[in-house]
Write a protein that holds these residues in place. Structure first.
Motif, PDB file in Angstrom:
ATOM      1  N   UNK A 215       1.065  -1.067   0.013  1.00  0.00           N
ATOM      2  CA  UNK A 215       0.095  -0.578   0.576  1.00  0.00           C
ATOM      3  C   UNK A 215       0.948   1.525  -0.026  1.00  0.00           C
ATOM      4  N   UNK A 216       0.416   2.157  -0.696  1.00  0.00           N
ATOM      5  CA  UNK A 216       1.244   3.891  -0.295  1.00  0.00           C
ATOM      6  C   UNK A 216       0.609   4.398   0.279  1.00  0.00           C
ATOM      7  N   UNK A 217       0.568   5.349   0.900  1.00  0.00           N
ATOM      8  CA  UNK A 217      -0.410   6.533   1.163  1.00  0.00           C
ATOM      9  C   UNK A 217       0.253   7.917   0.378  1.00  0.00           C
ATOM     10  N   UNK A 218      -0.903   8.786  -0.349  1.00  0.00           N
ATOM     11  CA  UNK A 218      -2.181   8.198   0.351  1.00  0.00           C
ATOM     12  C   UNK A 218      -2.399   7.116  -0.618  1.00  0.00           C
ATOM     13  N   UNK A 219      -4.061   6.557  -1.046  1.00  0.00           N
ATOM     14  CA  UNK A 219      -4.457   5.305  -1.939  1.00  0.00           C
ATOM     15  C   UNK A 219      -5.687   6.314  -2.021  1.00  0.00           C
ATOM     16  N   UNK A 220      -6.200   6.629  -3.694  1.00  0.00           N
ATOM     17  CA  UNK A 220      -7.142   7.353  -3.615  1.00  0.00           C
ATOM     18  C   UNK A 220      -7.952   6.445  -4.324  1.00  0.00           C
ATOM     19  N   UNK A 221      -8.802   6.323  -4.605  1.00  0.00           N
ATOM     20  CA  UNK A 221     -10.030   6.771  -5.729  1.00  0.00           C
ATOM     21  C   UNK A 221     -10.469   7.843  -6.189  1.00  0.00           C
ATOM     22  N   UNK A 222     -10.761   7.521  -7.858  1.00  0.00           N
ATOM     23  CA  UNK A 222     -12.062   8.749  -8.517  1.00  0.00           C
ATOM     24  C   UNK A 222     -13.010   7.966  -8.515  1.00  0.00           C
ATOM     25  N   UNK A 223     -14.672   8.802  -8.196  1.00  0.00           N
ATOM     26  CA  UNK A 223     -15.415   8.624  -8.584  1.00  0.00           C
ATOM     27  C   UNK A 223     -16.060   9.949  -9.405  1.00  0.00           C
ATOM     28  N   UNK A 224     -15.541   9.822 -10.977  1.00  0.00           N
ATOM     29  CA  UNK A 224     -16.403  10.332 -11.864  1.00  0.00           C
ATOM     30  C   UNK A 224     -17.343  10.256 -12.443  1.00  0.00           C
ATOM     31  N   UNK A 291     -21.836  21.193 -17.537  1.00  0.00           N
ATOM     32  CA  UNK A 291     -20.589  21.362 -18.110  1.00  0.00           C
ATOM     33  C   UNK A 291     -20.170  20.469 -18.096  1.00  0.00           C
ATOM     34  N   UNK A 292     -19.366  20.360 -16.563  1.00  0.00           N
ATOM     35  CA  UNK A 292     -18.277  19.873 -16.287  1.00  0.00           C
ATOM     36  C   UNK A 292     -18.526  18.866 -15.722  1.00  0.00           C
ATOM     37  N   UNK A 293     -17.399  17.192 -15.459  1.00  0.00           N
ATOM     38  CA  UNK A 293     -17.085  16.202 -15.163  1.00  0.00           C
ATOM     39  C   UNK A 293     -17.286  16.716 -13.739  1.00  0.00           C
ATOM     40  N   UNK A 294     -17.993  15.776 -12.665  1.00  0.00           N
ATOM     41  CA  UNK A 294     -17.915  15.603 -11.002  1.00  0.00           C
ATOM     42  C   UNK A 294     -17.346  14.666 -10.614  1.00  0.00           C
ATOM     43  N   UNK A 295     -15.983  15.490  -9.646  1.00  0.00           N
ATOM     44  CA  UNK A 295     -14.913  14.470  -9.129  1.00  0.00           C
ATOM     45  C   UNK A 295     -15.578  14.513  -7.861  1.00  0.00           C
ATOM     46  N   UNK A 296     -15.127  12.590  -7.188  1.00  0.00           N
ATOM     47  CA  UNK A 296     -15.817  12.663  -6.020  1.00  0.00           C
ATOM     48  C   UNK A 296     -14.494  11.655  -5.162  1.00  0.00           C
ATOM     49  N   UNK A 297     -13.831  11.419  -4.739  1.00  0.00           N
ATOM     50  CA  UNK A 297     -11.809  11.359  -4.150  1.00  0.00           C
ATOM     51  C   UNK A 297     -12.703  10.512  -2.745  1.00  0.00           C
ATOM     52  N   UNK A 298     -13.105   9.640  -2.703  1.00  0.00           N
ATOM     53  CA  UNK A 298     -11.689   8.267  -1.787  1.00  0.00           C
ATOM     54  C   UNK A 298     -10.738   8.401  -1.440  1.00  0.00           C
ATOM     55  N   UNK A 299     -10.717   8.611  -0.102  1.00  0.00           N
ATOM     56  CA  UNK A 299      -8.747   8.693  -0.261  1.00  0.00           C
ATOM     57  C   UNK A 299      -8.687   7.969   1.803  1.00  0.00           C
ATOM     58  N   UNK A 300      -7.255   7.335   1.868  1.00  0.00           N
ATOM     59  CA  UNK A 300      -6.812   6.044   2.336  1.00  0.00           C
ATOM     60  C   UNK A 300      -5.600   6.939   2.623  1.00  0.00           C
ATOM     61  N   UNK A 301      -4.990   7.359   4.193  1.00  0.00           N
ATOM     62  CA  UNK A 301      -4.178   7.986   4.476  1.00  0.00           C
ATOM     63  C   UNK A 301      -4.084   6.839   5.896  1.00  0.00           C
ATOM     64  N   UNK A 302      -2.570   6.107   5.434  1.00  0.00           N
ATOM     65  CA  UNK A 302      -2.120   5.178   6.667  1.00  0.00           C
ATOM     66  C   UNK A 302      -1.163   5.865   7.479  1.00  0.00           C
ATOM     67  N   UNK A 303      -0.780   5.529   8.459  1.00  0.00           N
ATOM     68  CA  UNK A 303       0.068   5.763   9.789  1.00  0.00           C
ATOM     69  C   UNK A 303       1.598   5.263   9.510  1.00  0.00           C
ATOM     70  N   UNK A 304       2.691   5.544   9.091  1.00  0.00           N
ATOM     71  CA  UNK A 304       4.005   4.603   9.594  1.00  0.00           C
ATOM     72  C   UNK A 304       3.906   4.232  10.729  1.00  0.00           C
ATOM     73  N   UNK A 305       4.546   3.146  10.861  1.00  0.00           N
ATOM     74  CA  UNK A 305       5.180   2.432  11.670  1.00  0.00           C
ATOM     75  C   UNK A 305       3.687   1.760  12.084  1.00  0.00           C
ATOM     76  N   UNK A 306       2.887   0.843  11.566  1.00  0.00           N
ATOM     77  CA  UNK A 306       1.765  -0.187  11.773  1.00  0.00           C
ATOM     78  C   UNK A 306       2.164  -1.066  11.627  1.00  0.00           C
ATOM     79  N   UNK A 307       2.099  -2.242  11.910  1.00  0.00           N
ATOM     80  CA  UNK A 307       2.136  -3.550  11.284  1.00  0.00           C
ATOM     81  C   UNK A 307       0.393  -3.935  10.631  1.00  0.00           C
TER      82      UNK A 307
END
Length: 547
Positions: A215-224, A291-307
């Motif tokens: 996993x990378x942080x942030x891990x995002x997905x855009x719903x367009x 006229x313009x697309x709408x983007x909704x972002x789903x965003x995960x952020x992960x703390x470092x040092x967590x196993x």
């Protein structure tokens, strides 16, 4: 010559008859796809829905138009049938189609694969289109549905119970979907799964799952969302429903999430969550743009040092404007059954603190029919818990206040605070009198569950509930005999030490959950009322029933 003229006339008449048949077929298909029953089945809701959010409105049009967002749904305007089944392809602006890479009939062969529909697997920075040359060889007969050569995009349910979209098997394979069960007209139920960070989704009923690599942080997905997209052109999208099929991240620290899941680009307030949220859901209101697309972002952020092993599977359903099952605009969660379970995010039947900070949202319940009549009340009871605590919001201030001759007042020993851990609390504050000066202490002021008009079987009523028991019984302050060298002492007696059923007759049925940004003690200051530190709060889990 006359034979040629007759032959031409016969061909023209047959063409007109065929066109009329096509028109009738399209009208029937549009009527089916516009029906309430169709959309109820398409998005996993019971088809026996009636045109109401909370109450069943009268059949009059004016009643439906004048109804508030809680009292009635807006009637959906039926789309007029087109005389040309390919009109939606021909009438699009050519420049828009070139810029967006969307479907037009004239370029169907070359544009079928090299579009946002089939390339939402790739990040915007990736310009590689591996299937461009292959697309030129795809015949128009890729889909047997003449009215929509690209697929109807109807929602379906696979044999395994997963939500998908109906399309041809070849198209499903082209955009990486997984066929699972049949649809009408020779199509397959295609299950669409994204398991990467940074992707863009335009298809309804897409599952976003944990990437197989690190996993990378942030891990995002855009719903367009864009009404120019062929997969969204029949109806603009007004809401997105997220269903957390699975959801595991690290637990909060003193109520504050270190791993975070956040939502951006929506018009309603969505709290930051973390921990374990399997079975929870959210409704997101989508800002409308012609006229313009709408983007909704789903965003995960992960703390470092967590196993901890993070994982998730989130179903993303796009709900069209005017659908009869849209949630009221101020409701993050919406329940449409006569009975069920509602819990705060991260509540689980396990030991330990689980309550999340900075929660502020509404849970709404549609007024259902009970024996052909609208429900008149909703009753709430705590869930049965084995290892966890089904109701623990704010440690009530059951402490001994002692006025010393030398030092004023001090908090008593911890035994009094431990006693508070088994009691309920209601209201917002209580006032303790000492030397003629009132000491105001907060109860359900910073963290609470709001149940408008909540009453027990004895008609004891309260609106704000907290503490460790669900009970509207209020606390009291009593004077106790003074000890040597002590001028006075008063002790706050908290509410009841038992959970009871709480019912409300106020419609629309709605709960509000509020927590502040800390679990530590709140000191008295300007416009701030003192409060004790919270101890091992878990949130809540309630069983509800309309009757």
């Amino acid at each position: 010559m006359s034979k040629n003229v007759c032959l031409i006339l016969v061909v023209v008449l047959m063409s007109q008859a065929s066109r009329a048949c096509d028109d009738n077929i399209e009208e029937e298909e549009l009527a089916r796809q516009q029906s309430d029953e169709y959309f109820a089945r398409a998005y996993g809701f019971t088809p026996e829905t009636w045109n109401a959010l909370y109450h069943k409105p009268s059949l009059g049009l004016q009643d439906a138009v004048d109804a508030s967002p809680y009292e009635g749904r807006t009637l959906f305007k039926r789309l007029q049938s087109s005389n040309n089944p390919f009109k939606k392809y021909f009438n699009r602006d050519q420049e828009d189609n070139e810029n967006n890479g969307r479907f037009i009939f004239a370029g169907l062969g070359s544009n079928l694969v090299n579009t946002g529909l089939f390339n939402n697997r790739y990040t915007p920075a990736n310009t590689w289109r591996p299937l461009v040359t292959l697309a030129k060889r795809i015949p128009i007969s890729v889909n047997p549905n003449f009215n929509s050569p690209l697929g109807s995009f109807d929602t379906c349910t696979s044999n395994a119970g997963e939500a998908g979209i109906c399309t041809s098997g070849s198209v499903c394979s082209l955009f990486g979907g997984r066929p699972s069960g049949p649809c009408d007209q020779g199509q397959v139920c295609c299950i669409n799964v994204i398991n990467s960070c940074g992707s863009i989704v335009t298809l309804n009923n897409t599952y976003w799952q944990t990437p197989p690599t690190a996993l990378r942080s942030p891990c995002t997905l855009t719903v367009r969302m864009d009404p120019k997209f062929i997969e969204q052109s029949s109806k603009p999208i007004c809401q997105i429903r997220l269903d957390f099929v699975s959801f595991t991240t690290s637990q909060p620290t003193a109520g504050t999430c270190t791993d975070t899941f956040q939502v951006g680009g929506v018009s309603n307030e969505v709290p930051t969550i973390c921990g374990d949220n399997r079975g929870q859901h959210m409704y997101l209101n989508v800002p409308q743009s012609v006229n313009n697309p709408t983007d909704v972002q789903l965003i995960f952020n992960f703390a470092s040092g967590t196993t901890i092993s993070r994982s998730w599977s989130i179903k993303i359903a796009m709900l069209p404007c005017g659908a009869t099952y849209l949630a009221p605009i101020d409701c993050l969660q919406y329940f449409t059954s006569t009975r069920g379970r509602v819990s705060s995010f991260n509540w689980q039947d396990v030991a330990g603190a689980r309550q999340l900070n900075n929660q502020n949202y509404n849970m709404c319940f549609r007024t259902e029919l009970i024996s052909s009549q609208k429900a008149t009340q909703m009753c709430l009871s705590v869930c049965s818990a084995t290892d966890g605590d089904a109701f623990s919001i704010t440690t009530p201030p059951a402490v001994l206040l002692v006025a010393s001759l030398n030092t004023g007042f001090a908090l008593a020993n911890t035994a009094d605070a431990d006693e508070a851990a088994i009691n309920s609390a209601v209201g917002t504050t209580y006032t303790d009198q000492s030397r003629g000066n009132g000491i105001t202490v907060a109860t359900c002021l910073y963290d609470y569950l709001l149940i408008p008009g909540g009453r027990d079987a004895n008609n004891v009523e309260a609106d704000r509930f907290c503490g460790n028991k669900l009970n509207p019984s209020p606390g009291t302050v009593k004077r106790v005999p003074a000890c040597p060298n002590v001028e006075w002492q008063r002790v706050f007696i908290p509410g009841a030490a038992t959970d009871v059923q709480v019912c409300t007759a106020i419609r629309p049925f709605k709960l509000t959950y509020q927590t502040d940004g800390q679990e530590t003690a709140v000191g008295a200051a300007t416009n701030t009322i003192r409060a004790l530190a919270d101890v091992s709060n878990t949130g809540f889990c309630l069983e509800y029933q309309e009757n």
